[in-house]
Design a protein around this motif. Structure first.
Motif, short mmCIF file in Angstrom:
data_model
loop_
_atom_site.label_atom_id
_atom_site.label_comp_id
_atom_site.label_asym_id
_atom_site.label_seq_id
_atom_site.Cartn_x
_atom_site.Cartn_y
_atom_site.Cartn_z
N ASP A 170 1.01 -1.04 -0.04
CA ASP A 170 -0.01 -0.12 0.13
C ASP A 170 0.88 1.31 -0.17
OD1 ASP A 170 -1.77 2.13 0.29
OD2 ASP A 170 -2.79 0.76 2.03
N PRO A 171 1.00 1.97 -1.09
CA PRO A 171 1.74 3.29 -1.10
C PRO A 171 1.23 4.29 -0.18
CG PRO A 171 0.31 3.25 -3.09
CD PRO A 171 0.03 1.91 -2.18
N ARG A 172 0.25 4.11 0.38
CA ARG A 172 -0.24 5.47 1.45
C ARG A 172 0.49 5.58 2.44
NH1 ARG A 172 -6.56 3.81 2.12
NH2 ARG A 172 -5.50 1.89 2.40
N TYR A 173 1.12 4.40 2.88
CA TYR A 173 2.06 4.60 4.23
C TYR A 173 3.49 5.45 3.79
CZ TYR A 173 -0.81 0.73 6.21
OH TYR A 173 -1.90 0.10 7.03
N GLU A 174 3.93 5.15 2.62
CA GLU A 174 5.11 5.91 2.24
C GLU A 174 4.59 7.36 1.98
OE1 GLU A 174 7.58 2.77 -0.43
OE2 GLU A 174 5.38 3.41 -1.15
N GLU A 175 3.20 7.69 1.46
CA GLU A 175 2.95 8.93 1.38
C GLU A 175 2.71 9.70 2.65
OE1 GLU A 175 -0.71 8.51 -0.86
OE2 GLU A 175 0.25 7.92 -2.78
N ALA A 176 2.27 8.86 3.80
CA ALA A 176 2.16 9.29 5.08
C ALA A 176 3.38 9.72 5.55
CB ALA A 176 1.10 8.50 5.87
N ALA A 177 4.42 8.80 5.47
CA ALA A 177 5.77 9.15 6.05
C ALA A 177 6.39 10.48 5.25
CB ALA A 177 6.65 8.07 5.80
N THR A 187 12.03 7.05 4.26
CA THR A 187 10.77 6.52 3.96
C THR A 187 11.22 5.05 3.45
OG1 THR A 187 9.56 8.42 3.71
CG2 THR A 187 8.74 6.55 2.50
N PHE A 188 12.20 4.97 2.55
CA PHE A 188 12.42 3.69 1.69
C PHE A 188 13.04 2.93 2.77
CE2 PHE A 188 15.69 0.92 -0.20
CZ PHE A 188 15.05 0.31 -1.28
N ARG A 189 13.73 3.23 3.93
CA ARG A 189 14.42 2.26 4.92
C ARG A 189 13.71 2.01 6.21
NH1 ARG A 189 17.24 3.72 9.58
NH2 ARG A 189 17.32 6.11 8.60
N ARG A 190 12.78 2.96 6.28
CA ARG A 190 12.03 2.52 7.71
C ARG A 190 10.56 2.13 7.17
NH1 ARG A 190 14.13 5.33 12.11
NH2 ARG A 190 12.28 4.07 13.16
N VAL A 191 9.99 2.61 6.09
CA VAL A 191 8.59 2.20 5.86
C VAL A 191 8.28 1.02 4.69
CG1 VAL A 191 6.28 2.90 4.90
CG2 VAL A 191 7.78 4.24 6.44
N THR A 192 9.19 1.38 3.44
CA THR A 192 9.13 0.41 2.33
C THR A 192 9.75 -0.86 2.48
OG1 THR A 192 9.28 2.57 0.93
CG2 THR A 192 9.46 0.03 -0.18
N LEU A 193 11.12 -0.86 2.94
CA LEU A 193 11.52 -2.15 3.20
C LEU A 193 11.01 -2.82 4.11
CD1 LEU A 193 15.52 -1.19 3.11
CD2 LEU A 193 14.08 -2.38 1.35
N PRO A 194 10.41 -2.36 5.21
CA PRO A 194 9.69 -3.53 6.26
C PRO A 194 8.48 -3.99 5.50
CG PRO A 194 10.39 -1.61 7.43
CD PRO A 194 10.85 -1.22 6.03
N MET A 195 7.69 -3.23 4.73
CA MET A 195 6.44 -3.52 4.13
C MET A 195 7.04 -4.72 3.00
SD MET A 195 4.00 -0.45 3.17
CE MET A 195 5.21 0.39 2.14
#
Length: 274
Positions: A170-177, A187-195
């Protein structure tokens, strides 16, 4: 009128029975895929197994295979994850062409891949000539060549898995970050990679398994030198010409690794089909 519950249950059981015209070729296909594996198990010299597995040449080939497959997987992670993100999250001219080029090693004969690597990284190649003249570095027929050959054929497995995971996230988490002030790297390290962590893990395992079993590109680009470039598949090929029992034991070892990997990834592959 609706059918009684007992009749409905009988209908459901009947519907689940495969038709004969599908069951027979399905069973034939199953036999075609499993009989060679059964033959390998039946012909394995189980009494000689410990001695065969502890032979010096086998241990050297196994050690080199594990080392190079792991190094190739690390290289694929460093290069493949950013490439998968680029294909999944950005739009640019020629993206479809790049995606097609990325997947070419999946269908390219491995020997052809080895020839291509030799023409690029050989002493007279496009990059290899410069490396040799500028730094005195020669890549073909070295352990580094094994890593490059394995990474070349295995990276598409990682890219496809990671790109699929990125498309399903879901890209909304990255947008929220981003709205909270996080940088793109954070955002890539803390949100995208864990997802997409499970997708990266699955792709890494598949990549490692493909690298472990690579033969054609390795023997063409790196050769078959014991202790330096002779991996397990190459050892199987050499043993097949000299000692059939040794080839069977080495094949059994690679088969065991493959089964363990597939069993570990089974829940990820079929979990969504239940």
């Amino acid at each position: 009128m609706t059918a009684p519950p007992a009749v409905s249950r009988r209908r459901r059981r009947t519907d689940r029975r495969p038709p004969v015209f599908l069951a027979l070729p399905a069973l034939a296909g199953l036999a075609f895929l499993t009989l060679p594996l059964a033959g390998l198990l039946l012909r394995t010299p189980w009494g000689q197994l410990p001695a065969r597995l502890t032979a010096p040449g086998v241990l050297d080939a196994l050690r080199l295979s594990l080392l190079t497959a792991t190094a190739a997987t690390v290289l694929c992670l460093l290069l493949g994850v950013p490439l998968a993100w680029l294909l999944a999250r950005t739009r640019f001219p020629g993206r479809s062409l790049i995606r097609a080029l990325v997947t070419v090693p999946l269908v390219l004969p491995p020997v052809v891949g080895g020839v291509a690597l030799l023409l690029v990284y050989g002493r007279r190649g496009l990059v290899g000539g410069w490396l040799d003249s500028a730094f005195g570095v020669t890549l073909p027929f070295t352990t580094t060549a094994v890593v490059l050959a394995e990474a070349f054929v295995a990276m598409p497995f990682l890219i496809i898995a990671v790109e699929g995971a990125l498309r399903g996230a879901d890209p909304r988490y990255e947008e929220a970050a981003a709205t909270l002030g996080a940088s793109r790297w954070t955002t890539f390290r803390r949100v995208t990679l864990p997802m997409v962590g499970p997708g990266i893990a699955a792709g890494s395992v598949l990549c490692w398994a493909r690298a472990l079993g690579e033969f054609g590109a390795t023997i063409t680009f790196a050769g078959n030198f014991p202790g330096r470039t002779q991996t397990m598949p190459l050892a199987v090929y050499l043993a097949l010409e000299q000692d059939l029992d040794a080839a069977i034991v080495l094949s059994l070892l690679l088969l065991t690794v493959s089964v363990v990997i597939l069993a570990g990834l089974r829940d990820r592959w079929v979990g969504g089909l239940r």
